[in-house]
Structure formats: C-alpha cells, structure tokens
Design a protein around this motif. Structure first.
Motif: not given
Length: 64
Positions: A8-32
């Motif tokens: 359902l996400i338009p093909e030109q909207d890459t920002s939504a697809r980019r936010l599907e996963l966090l890196t492990l470092e980003e997840a730890h930062d977010l948790m802190r």
C-alpha cells in the motif's frame, strides 16, 4: 483477500521502507533514550517509555 500493508506504500515513498528496521546500535540508542524518559517521573509518558524500553530490550541481543 488480505493485501500486504507494504504494497500500500507508493513506490516513490522510500522513507517508509527505510524505517522498517533499526540497526542494533540504533536500537540500543533508542532504548537508552526511552529509559531516560522513563526515569523522569511517574506519569503516562514515562510509563509508556518504560514499556517500550522493556519490549526493545527483550527483542535484541545485549551490547558487548
């Protein structure tokens, strides 16, 4: 028929697809960050932040 929500996400909207996963470092930062918000006081926001921090911690490996 149950359509895939990703389709359902338009093909030109890459920002939504980019936010599907966090890196492990980003997840730890977010948790802190969530833990810092949770420690600020007994209110609805801090309780929700604590819940999210616990959920993230349960789903990722610990830092080395």
């Amino acid at each position: 028929m149950n359509p895939d929500p990703i389709s359902l996400i338009p093909e030109q909207d890459t920002s939504a697809r980019r936010l599907e996963l966090l890196t492990l470092e980003e997840a730890h930062d977010l948790m802190r960050l969530l833990q810092m918000i949770a420690a600020e006081g007994p209110d609805e926001l801090s309780e929700e932040a604590q819940w999210f921090a616990r959920e993230i911690a349960e789903r990722m490996p610990s830092e080395n």
